[in-house]
Enzyme design. Structure first.
Site, PDB file in Angstrom:
ATOM      1  N   GLU A   1      -4.505 -14.566  -2.453  1.00  0.00           N
ATOM      2  CA  GLU A   1      -4.081 -13.897  -2.918  1.00  0.00           C
ATOM      3  C   GLU A   1      -2.348 -13.993  -1.388  1.00  0.00           C
ATOM      4  OE1 GLU A   1      -3.875  -9.487  -2.734  1.00  0.00           O
ATOM      5  OE2 GLU A   1      -5.548  -9.720  -3.774  1.00  0.00           O
TER       6      GLU A   1
ATOM      7  N   GLU B   1     -10.633  -7.201  -0.552  1.00  0.00           N
ATOM      8  CA  GLU B   1      -9.617  -6.819   1.195  1.00  0.00           C
ATOM      9  C   GLU B   1     -10.613  -5.427   1.569  1.00  0.00           C
ATOM     10  OE1 GLU B   1      -5.689  -5.701   0.453  1.00  0.00           O
ATOM     11  OE2 GLU B   1      -5.038  -7.956   0.422  1.00  0.00           O
TER      12      GLU B   1
END
Ligand code: GLA
Length: 661
Positions: free
Chosen positions: A307, A154
């Site tokens: 995720e 991320e």
């Protein structure tokens, strides 16, 4: 470049999650093997936060523990999505390179003890990141278990330190060429901000009052380029040793420190993380919003949900649980919209550390739990969907999304703090989702001609090229809805003169905004069709357009609020306020009707989600998710790939995957 796709290597869709065996011991690893088989796990993400174990001291690597786990997974039929651990440098790194710690806009230098404590522009950090990516790729690049590379985690944290300042200056020189050009672009003649040497230029640190908008926007662009450069360095280091696809997991939808279109172009497969911020149907709509964006960023190619949480709904200051069945509904929501499977953070819930209370596939309670039983059930369902691998989703409606436009609404000094880019994008998508229509996202400079309808909900900044592209789209037969406060500035944050929006768009829309009139917080303004506007209003002149609804009160009474203009062979619509929910839904329904866009699955009531995936060889599947509390009869009985049973109706909250052709 990768020689085989992820799903080829897995022989089906992906199912699994982040696996951190270093938090556990031998008996637990043995149980993991058994439970992964039971849950049909075939892909585990490893090493995301393992830098301290992989490189205990600078330049000294310890791969033995990772070798053992990867071999164990491989023997158990589980492939590995191998991460580079660069989102979490160990304490030794910080102490050796204190200059690589991030600095906030108020010049506070952060310290280690959490994660993401690095400055992406610090040379010591960048070379350490390249080194460990290269060492991992050299060791595992050809390992048969490795199916995917997961660079970093991320990307997005910002920094305002002196390394950042130096890199920003170099970027500004390359972009503007001369100080004169930079001064002109940033409008530094105002407030005595004129720069006379490059050394004077700084990141937008804390200032006494409004920061310069050109500087703020350029800093966002610079940082995005910095992220992409850092990603490319690691990707290229990996490619030197491996032919497996390389990715980095994006954080959608609200995390916008990077130009997602530009970063996505660098990825072999788009991967993204999703945690809803509200329960119930809102969570399902958020899944769709996320998934449609992830798919669109990859140009419609299959992508992968990297995720999700088994029980995680972030609701401001608390984490809510998902209801029974949500994990399957959310998983299918992603797969319906092109994901090649579903992964979770994380496999086993931590017993210690910063995310002890984050949900997982195996909760603290262990496998004898509702959560693990649901996970195993979902794993079984995903295993049955292998035939969907490689099939894609198409849409005939697009919502426009662009990084500059988002960042432009984040600068100081705008007329209203309620111009919320992310909310406007989500609202347009939600209205279309509620109407049962599949949505693509598109960049305002993309070729839009394949879309029957395009909605531009928040293009405050609009480049000349984009304005011309939108004009061309309408002239060529497209239907475009432009919403309030669009086309107000160019790509230097300079106001458009002579009336908003940008001139070529005014021509297509047949309107000119003469004056903006933000509304007070909680103010509502009545429109002639019975709807109401909030947030914003405009003194709008119709210059060729028909007025479909007018303001009904105040200084604007009688002036156009919603217009439609035939232009070329298309139609340009302009909406100059933020309509209430019912009014906006009615407008979207009207646009769909006028453009002949039907719901994906006619004959099904609202809140039954339906999306079609098509394979290149002509096979197709319709994924159905019933968000209603009652059973819904299918238009005709059909065989469900998930169960092998022929279904006549969908139970409340039920899902099905029907083979259509
Ligand atoms: C992100 C991260 C994970 C984890 C989750 C928690 O998506 O990538 O490491 O922190 O958030 O929701």
């Amino acid at each position: 470049m990768p020689t085989r796709s992820l799903t080829d290597r897995l022989d089906g869709l992906a199912f699994g999650g982040d696996y951190n065996p270093e938090q556990w011991d031998e008996p637990v690893w043995k149980e993991d093997d058994t439970l992964m088989r039971r849950a049909r796990v075939n892909l585990a993400t490893m090493g995301v936060f393992s830098w301290a174990l992989l490189e205990p001291d600078e330049g000294r690597y310890d791969f033995a523990w990772l070798d053992a786990h990867i071999d164990r997974l491989h023997a158990n039929g589980v492939a590995v999505d191998l991460a580079t651990p660069t989102a979490s440098p160990p304490p030794w790194f910080t102490l050796a390179h204190p200059d690589a710690l991030p600095v906030t806009p108020d010049s506070t230098r952060l310290t280690h003890g959490s994660r993401d404590t690095y400055c992406l522009a610090a040379p010591a950090y960048r070379s350490a990141a390249r080194r460990i990516a290269s060492a991992l790729a050299e060791r595992y690049g050809e390992h048969p278990a490795v199916a995917l590379w997961h660079v970093h985690n991320e990307y997005g944290t910002l920094c305002y330190c002196d390394h950042t300042a130096a890199a920003f200056r170099a970027w500004l020189r390359a972009r503007h060429g001369s100080l004169d050009a930079l001064n002109e672009a940033w409008g530094t003649v105002f407030w005595s901000q004129r720069y006379t040497s490059w050394e004077q230029l700084l990141p937008p640190r804390v200032t006494q009052w409004h920061k310069n908008p050109g500087q703020a926007l350029d800093f966002r662009r610079f940082w995005s380029d910095e992220i992409i450069a850092a990603y490319r360095e690691q990707r290229d280091a990996i490619r030197a040793h491996s032919d497996r696809p390389v990715t980095t997991n994006l954080m959608l939808p609200a995390y916008q420190n990077v130009d997602l279109w530009a970063l996505a172009r660098e990825l072999d497969v788009v991967t993204s993380d999703q945690y809803p911020s509200a329960p119930g149907p809102d969570a399902a709509a958020d899944v769709a919003f996320h998934a449609d964006r992830a798919r669109s960023l990859g140009g419609g190619r299959p992508w992968l949900l990297m995720e999700q949480g088994t029980n995680t709904v972030y609701d401001r200051d608390r984490v809510l649980a998902k209801e029974p069945g949500d994990v399957l509904r959310h998983t299918l929501g992603h797969i319906a919209r092109g994901s090649e499977g579903a992964l979770f953070f994380q496999w086993r819930q931590s017993r210690a550390g910063a995310e002890t209370w984050h949900s997982a596939m195996v909760p603290h309670a262990g496998p004898d739990s509702r959560i693990f039983r649901e996970v195993a059930h979902v794993g079984e369902a995903v295993a049955r969907l292998g035939e969907l691998a490689g099939s894609t989703v198409t849409a005939s409606v697009a919502v426009l999304h662009e990084a500059d436009a988002w960042w432009a609404l984040g600068v100081d000094g705008l007329p209203s703090a309620d111009l919320d880019y992310h909310a406007a994008l989500g609202r347009a998508h939600r209205a279309l989702w509620d109407a049962g229509v599949t949505v693509d996202f598109a960049h305002p400079e993309h070729d839009l001609s394949r879309f029957a309808l395009v909605i531009a909900p928040a293009l405050f900044l609009l480049s000349d090229g984009a304005a011309e592209n939108l004009r061309r789209y309408v002239a060529g037969g497209g239907t475009l809805l432009v919403q309030h406060a669009s086309g107000y500035v160019d790509d230097r944050m300079h106001a458009r003169l002579g009336g908003y929006p940008a001139a070529p768009l005014r021509e297509a829309l047949g309107v000119r905004v003469e004056e903006y009139r933000p509304l007070r917080r909680d103010e509502r303004i009545a429109l002639s069709d019975g709807s109401h506007g909030t947030v914003w209003s405009e003194s709008l002149r119709a210059e060729g357009a028909d007025t479909l609804a007018a303001y009904a009160e105040g200084m604007l009474a009688g002036a156009p609020a919603l217009t439609r203009h035939r232009f070329g062979t298309g139609t340009g619509w302009y909406l100059s306020t933020r309509l209430d929910d019912a009014g906006y839904a009615a407008l979207v329904a009207r646009l769909l009707d006028e453009t002949g866009v039907a719901p994906e699955a006619p004959g099904l009531p609202a809140q039954v989600e339906a999306v079609l995936r098509r394979a290149p060889d002509g096979r197709s599947w319709r994924v159905l998710i019933n968000h209603r509390p009652e059973p819904v009869p299918l238009p005709e009985p059909a065989r469900d790939v998930l169960t092998g049973i022929t279904l006549a109706e969908l139970p409340p909250g039920g899902c099905a995957v029907l083979r259509i052709t």
